[in-house]
Design a protein around this motif. Structure first.
Motif, mmCIF file in Angstrom:
data_model
loop_
_atom_site.group_PDB
_atom_site.id
_atom_site.type_symbol
_atom_site.label_atom_id
_atom_site.label_comp_id
_atom_site.label_asym_id
_atom_site.label_seq_id
_atom_site.Cartn_x
_atom_site.Cartn_y
_atom_site.Cartn_z
ATOM 1 N N PHE A 164 0.751 -1.295 0.116
ATOM 2 C CA PHE A 164 0.086 -0.070 -0.157
ATOM 3 C C PHE A 164 0.892 1.259 0.104
ATOM 4 C CE2 PHE A 164 -2.720 -3.158 2.291
ATOM 5 C CZ PHE A 164 -3.381 -3.473 1.238
ATOM 6 N N SER A 165 2.308 1.105 0.154
ATOM 7 C CA SER A 165 3.080 2.279 -0.101
ATOM 8 C C SER A 165 3.722 2.596 -1.207
ATOM 9 C CB SER A 165 3.966 2.116 1.139
ATOM 10 O OG SER A 165 5.026 1.238 0.859
ATOM 11 N N ILE A 166 3.452 1.492 -2.274
ATOM 12 C CA ILE A 166 4.036 1.639 -3.565
ATOM 13 C C ILE A 166 2.974 1.359 -4.683
ATOM 14 C CG2 ILE A 166 6.273 0.660 -2.713
ATOM 15 C CD1 ILE A 166 5.615 -1.934 -3.803
ATOM 16 N N ARG A 167 3.311 1.815 -6.109
ATOM 17 C CA ARG A 167 2.353 1.691 -7.006
ATOM 18 C C ARG A 167 2.495 0.389 -7.992
ATOM 19 N NH1 ARG A 167 -0.096 6.332 -8.600
ATOM 20 N NH2 ARG A 167 0.078 5.510 -10.632
ATOM 21 N N SER A 168 2.726 -0.592 -7.274
ATOM 22 C CA SER A 168 2.880 -2.021 -7.722
ATOM 23 C C SER A 168 1.620 -2.538 -8.552
ATOM 24 C CB SER A 168 3.378 -3.127 -6.858
ATOM 25 O OG SER A 168 3.155 -4.541 -7.158
ATOM 26 N N PRO A 169 1.487 -3.210 -9.556
ATOM 27 C CA PRO A 169 0.678 -3.825 -10.049
ATOM 28 C C PRO A 169 -0.038 -5.205 -9.488
ATOM 29 C CG PRO A 169 2.246 -4.153 -11.524
ATOM 30 C CD PRO A 169 2.630 -3.509 -10.365
ATOM 31 N N HIS A 170 0.925 -5.469 -8.596
ATOM 32 C CA HIS A 170 0.439 -6.826 -7.939
ATOM 33 C C HIS A 170 0.062 -6.313 -6.324
ATOM 34 C CE1 HIS A 170 2.693 -8.725 -11.005
ATOM 35 N NE2 HIS A 170 3.922 -8.041 -10.796
ATOM 36 N N ARG A 171 -1.550 -6.166 -6.479
ATOM 37 C CA ARG A 171 -2.056 -5.746 -5.442
ATOM 38 C C ARG A 171 -3.161 -6.474 -5.354
ATOM 39 N NH1 ARG A 171 -0.068 -0.940 -5.188
ATOM 40 N NH2 ARG A 171 -1.622 -0.316 -3.664
ATOM 41 N N PRO A 172 -3.838 -6.756 -4.033
ATOM 42 C CA PRO A 172 -4.680 -7.307 -3.359
ATOM 43 C C PRO A 172 -6.108 -7.486 -4.325
ATOM 44 C CG PRO A 172 -4.038 -6.403 -1.576
ATOM 45 C CD PRO A 172 -3.443 -5.739 -2.762
ATOM 46 N N ASN A 173 -6.536 -6.353 -5.134
ATOM 47 C CA ASN A 173 -7.505 -6.208 -5.956
ATOM 48 C C ASN A 173 -7.216 -5.834 -7.328
ATOM 49 O OD1 ASN A 173 -10.027 -6.893 -4.432
ATOM 50 N ND2 ASN A 173 -9.394 -5.192 -3.060
ATOM 51 N N HIS A 174 -6.040 -5.755 -7.788
ATOM 52 C CA HIS A 174 -5.540 -5.469 -8.988
ATOM 53 C C HIS A 174 -5.865 -4.130 -9.537
ATOM 54 C CE1 HIS A 174 -3.524 -9.290 -8.699
ATOM 55 N NE2 HIS A 174 -4.609 -9.980 -8.383
ATOM 56 N N ILE A 175 -6.247 -3.211 -8.593
ATOM 57 C CA ILE A 175 -6.787 -1.927 -9.192
ATOM 58 C C ILE A 175 -5.852 -0.965 -9.450
ATOM 59 C CG2 ILE A 175 -8.414 0.014 -8.605
ATOM 60 C CD1 ILE A 175 -10.168 -1.957 -7.228
#
Length: 129
Positions: free
Chosen positions: A82-93
């Protein structure tokens, strides 16, 4: 709780694979693309103008991972997703700020693209300054 969202359109861009994409839209101000809305959403474009900025909320459709701890691309330090702009996120948004260059029928042409060709768009919001 279950949340259901459906795409309102798709991105058409020159980026065909993730290795080509700029890290953020601000690093590609000259790159152009278009957002082709589904016909059902065309009326929602009323009030948008050329030269204005919008936020495009989209789905990272090629992301398959969801690690909560990651290493940002230009750092050796592990940090929370949540502190970075990665595309690998819990909801991929994802969200990108872009500038409208033209609106034609159900298509928004814009600069500042950092999305893959075929990316599903979930919503559009104006940037209020």
């Amino acid at each position: 709780m279950e949340i259901t969202v459906r795409p309102i359109g798709l991105i058409e861009s020159e980026f065909k694979n993730t290795a080509e994409i700029p890290r953020q839209s601000i690093y590609a101000p000259e790159k152009q693309a278009r957002l082709k809305l589904l016909d059902d959403y065309k009326d929602g474009l009323q009030g948008l103008t050329c030269g204005s900025k919008i936020l495009i909320i989209f789905y990272f459709h090629q992301s398959t991972e969801t690690p909560l701890l990651q290493k940002p691309c230009q750092s050796d330090k592990i940090t929370g997703v949540f502190s970075i702009r990665s595309p690998h996120r819990p909801n991929h948004i994802g969200i990108s700020e872009v500038k409208i260059t033209k609106i034609e029928n159900n298509t928004i042409y814009f600069t500042g693209v950092d999305m893959l060709d075929g990316t599903p768009v979930l919503d559009i919001k104006p940037v209020i300054s």
